[in-house]
Design an enzyme around this catalytic site. Structure first.
Site, mmCIF file in Angstrom:
data_model
loop_
_atom_site.group_PDB
_atom_site.id
_atom_site.type_symbol
_atom_site.label_atom_id
_atom_site.label_comp_id
_atom_site.label_asym_id
_atom_site.label_seq_id
_atom_site.Cartn_x
_atom_site.Cartn_y
_atom_site.Cartn_z
ATOM 1 N N HIS A 1 2.470 1.515 -8.475
ATOM 2 C CA HIS A 1 2.216 0.719 -7.270
ATOM 3 C C HIS A 1 1.722 -0.679 -7.659
ATOM 4 C CE1 HIS A 1 2.129 0.585 -2.976
ATOM 5 N NE2 HIS A 1 0.820 0.396 -2.856
ATOM 6 N N HIS B 1 -2.719 7.025 2.566
ATOM 7 C CA HIS B 1 -3.458 6.200 1.608
ATOM 8 C C HIS B 1 -4.710 6.921 1.134
ATOM 9 C CE1 HIS B 1 -1.040 3.273 3.898
ATOM 10 N NE2 HIS B 1 -1.076 2.515 2.799
ATOM 11 N N ASP C 1 -0.876 6.020 -1.310
ATOM 12 C CA ASP C 1 -0.856 4.689 -1.915
ATOM 13 C C ASP C 1 -2.276 4.168 -2.141
ATOM 14 O OD1 ASP C 1 1.825 4.879 -1.645
ATOM 15 O OD2 ASP C 1 2.088 3.098 -0.390
ATOM 16 N N HIS D 1 -1.713 -4.639 -6.962
ATOM 17 C CA HIS D 1 -1.352 -4.505 -5.548
ATOM 18 C C HIS D 1 -0.825 -5.823 -4.983
ATOM 19 C CE1 HIS D 1 -1.766 -3.393 -1.221
ATOM 20 N NE2 HIS D 1 -1.454 -2.194 -1.700
#
Length: 695
Positions: A105, A206, A54, A109
């Site tokens: 995503h 991540h 991510d 964010h």
């Protein structure tokens, strides 16, 4: 895309209700399909690990992670943030080229669970457009930021999952969180990643959002362990048996490309304006320091001159007798019947011997008759056909009896000692012209107060600077003194520009004469009482000044007094009165933008600091002019209305000049409000309709 400080650690907030989340979601598999209203979930097969990352791409850590994946011949799913993808398109293309897959995503964010519907739509579509614009492929997988396992789905997150499902997306949650965002150490991340049993899992890691050195090290070690234990590590799409990316249509590619380049352009503009805002702030601060510093120096020199009692403008000039010779005062008048009586009576009451010549330039309102009816001694009226203010001044010069000449507008009144104070700098034989101190007579009301502040803070501070720097560009038409031989040397008053006073002053400087400022010579003038009248006046002033600057541009390469005008005076005018006002509206718009989308505290602090500098500079200028500080309470409001108007005037003037349009003369409406009561302060009722002189 610029309202966030950046993608931070992906911590998960808890505590929200999950009452509306279906049991099939909270107890189901990590890949959720809610399309068509039905809820289906799926998990990777046994001994299959779907590896996901991510918050990227990140220019430092994403390449390192891709290198590790290539080393182990493993593919993964990268849920990219649209704004980061646009910043690093090469990394996005490398992710796909290496056989990995992309997922959405969001664009910036944001937490989809707490965002309104319009924001959700913008975030998801924006991220998808970024992916399409960069790769030419569309993604069908989406992971909401700040999401976790199925049992952590809240009502807000579930609502967002349903909304994106209607757009064709599958939501991917996780079953194992490496918690690398906590940066607990490589060993801890490895332990967190270790699956228990043979059940298929979705691993969460991540590649962006912070320092991911631990992530890279732990990934390398974990992949080796997974291979040793017989786990199959792959992307989400491969794990659940779907093709998660498809070729985009031609329309989608066009839209995505336009979106990406539009964001890049806007980001470039924001960056450029940010730097320009910094530059404008520095320039503004420099100007404040310059005018205050030079004003203080000018004030000290004036005090020394007064103490010496010599009437000199410079301490290096030998002391001379005060100037007592008679003066010719020329008053050009066109339809000035409303205020001409007040103007002429005030000049006639001068303590210095004067000859007054009123040049009626073809008035149609009986201006000349008003002056004749006064029957004042030493007042001469010249009637002529309308030819403009320069022709009226030249006619007055031809009829003048004395070598020293004072020019004054028909909407201006003098104090008894104004003429005497004004001409004293002529003790210096190098001085060819003198600017007086123009005061706003009708300063009542908000608009009057703003103009009063501008005259005291803007015009008079600048004149002090120009005086010390020996580059005075303008002796105002409201009050100025000249030597006749100096005027003759430049051919009198020219009508080449709409700012004949600026044109004349620059011509005198280029002819080698010094032009100085006498702060004690006060003249009270009638300022525009409406925004429309103010616009017309300032439009003519600004356009005329641009004409004069262009006409006298040759001074930039000359020497002596002309060079001082060119390299000091014209440069100052260009930077502070043309270029800075041209850019200032963009700065103001950006300030509003910053309050909404950037850091409002920082932007507000910068604006307050700017306002504080303005207030301190204004207070100092008012002190120099012995003015009461009370009008300064309107200064903050001036920044929102009056200052914007002046900027627009400059913009219109520059556009008009560049376009080559000839601007006609804009005559200001007269209101007959001229008064100078005893003590030299404005009347308490400056809106009086009958002209009156007292004191």
């Amino acid at each position: 895309m610029n309202h966030l400080a950046g993608i931070g650690d992906d911590s998960v907030a808890g505590g929200s209700s999950a009452s509306a989340v279906p049991h099939a979601v909270s107890r189901g598999g990590p890949v959720v399909d809610a399309r068509g209203g039905a809820v289906r979930t799926v998990s990777p097969p046994d001994r299959t690990l779907a590896l996901t990352f991510d918050d990227g791409p990140d220019p430092v850590w994403t390449p390192k992670i891709l290198d590790v994946l290539r080393k182990h011949h493993v593919h993964a799913t990268f849920f990219v943030v649209g704004s980061a993808a646009i910043d690093h398109p090469g990394l996005v293309r490398r992710i796909v080229a290496d056989g990995n897959e992309l997922g959405v995503h969001t664009l910036t964010h944001t937490d989809l669970g707490s965002a309104p519907a319009w924001r959700r739509q913008l975030e998801v579509q924006g991220a998808q457009s970024a992916i399409i614009g960069i790769t030419g492929q569309a993604a069908s997988l989406l992971r909401p930021p700040y999401s976790s396992e199925n049992n952590a789905v809240t009502n807000g997150t579930w609502s967002a999952m349903q909304a994106v499902a209607d757009q064709g997306y599958l939501t991917v949650l996780s079953t194992i969180d490496s918690e690398d965002w906590r940066r607990p150490g490589v060993a801890a991340i490895e332990r967190n990643l270790s699956p228990s049993g043979s059940r298929g899992q979705v691993l969460l890691m991540h590649d962006g959002g912070g320092n991911r050195a631990q992530t890279v090290a732990a990934l390398d070690s974990a992949l080796s362990q997974f291979a040793a234990k017989g786990y199959h590590v792959t992307s989400v799409g491969s794990a659940v048996g779907i093709d998660s990316m498809r070729p985009a249509t031609t329309a989608e590619k066009a839209s995505g490309t336009a979106f990406v380049w539009g964001i890049r352009l806007s980001d470039f503009i924001v960056t450029a304006i940010t730097w320009a805002l910094l530059a404008a702030g520095i320039v503004t601060l420099i100007r404040a320091l310059l005018v205050v510093g030079f004003a203080a120096r000018h004030r000290r020199a004036a005090l020394r001159t007064k103490a010496a009692g010599s009437g000199r403008r410079r301490v290096d000039v030998p002391a001379r007798e005060a100037v007592t010779e008679p003066v010719t005062v020329i008053v050009p008048a066109y339809n000035e019947s409303a205020g001409i009586e007040a103007a002429v009576r005030s000049i006639a009451a001068s303590s210095h011997p004067v000859e007054i010549i009123v040049v009626d330039d073809g008035s149609t309102d009986g201006t000349a008759d008003v002056v004749d009816a006064l029957g004042l001694h030493g007042v001469k009226v010249i009637r002529k056909e309308n030819g403009g203010k320069p022709s009226a001044l030249n006619a007055g010069l031809e009829a003048a009896s004395h070598n020293l000449v004072v020019m004054v507008d028909g909407d201006t009144v003098f104090e008894p000692g104004t003429v005497h104070s004004l001409i004293q700098p002529f003790t210096d034989p190098r001085v060819g012209a003198i600017s007086g101190n123009t005061k706003v007579a009708n300063r009542g009301g908000m608009l009057g107060a703003w103009q009063h502040i501008e005259y005291v803070v803007g015009f008079n501070l600048d004149r002090r600077l120009f005086d010390v720097a020996e580059c005075m560009p303008t002796v105002p038409g409201a009050i100025g003194a000249f030597r006749r031989d100096a005027l003759a040397g430049v051919g009198g008053v020219s009508d080449d520009t709409l700012a004949e006073d600026t044109d004349l002053t620059m011509a005198l400087c280029r002819d080698g004469w010094r032009v100085v400022y006498e702060e004690d010579a006060r003249a009270w003038t009638e300022a525009p009482a409406t925004l429309g009248a103010l616009w017309k006046q300032r439009y003519r002033w600004c356009y005329g000044t641009l004409q004069a600057m262009w006409k006298h541009r040759g001074a930039m390469v000359q020497g002596g007094q002309a060079g001082k005008l060119g390299r000091r005076g014209l440069s100052y005018l260009l930077v502070f009165q043309v270029l800075l006002p041209l850019f200032a509206p963009v700065v103001d718009v950006f300030a509003v933008y910053g309050l909404i989308f950037l850091d409002p505290v920082r932007i507000g602090a910068l604006w307050l600091a700017f306002l504080l500098v303005q207030c301190l500079m204004a207070a100092y200028a008012f002190r120099l002019d012995n003015e009461r500080l009370r009008p300064l309470w309107t200064l903050p409001l001036q920044q929102f209305v009056y200052r914007q108007l002046m900027y627009l005037v400059v913009i219109q003037s520059v556009v008009t000049a560049v376009a080559g349009v000839h601007l006609r003369w804009h005559r200001m409406e007269r209101y007959g409000s001229l008064r100078v009561p005893a003590g030299g302060q404005p009347a308490s009722n400056p809106a009086a309709t009958s002209p009156e002189i007292s004191g």
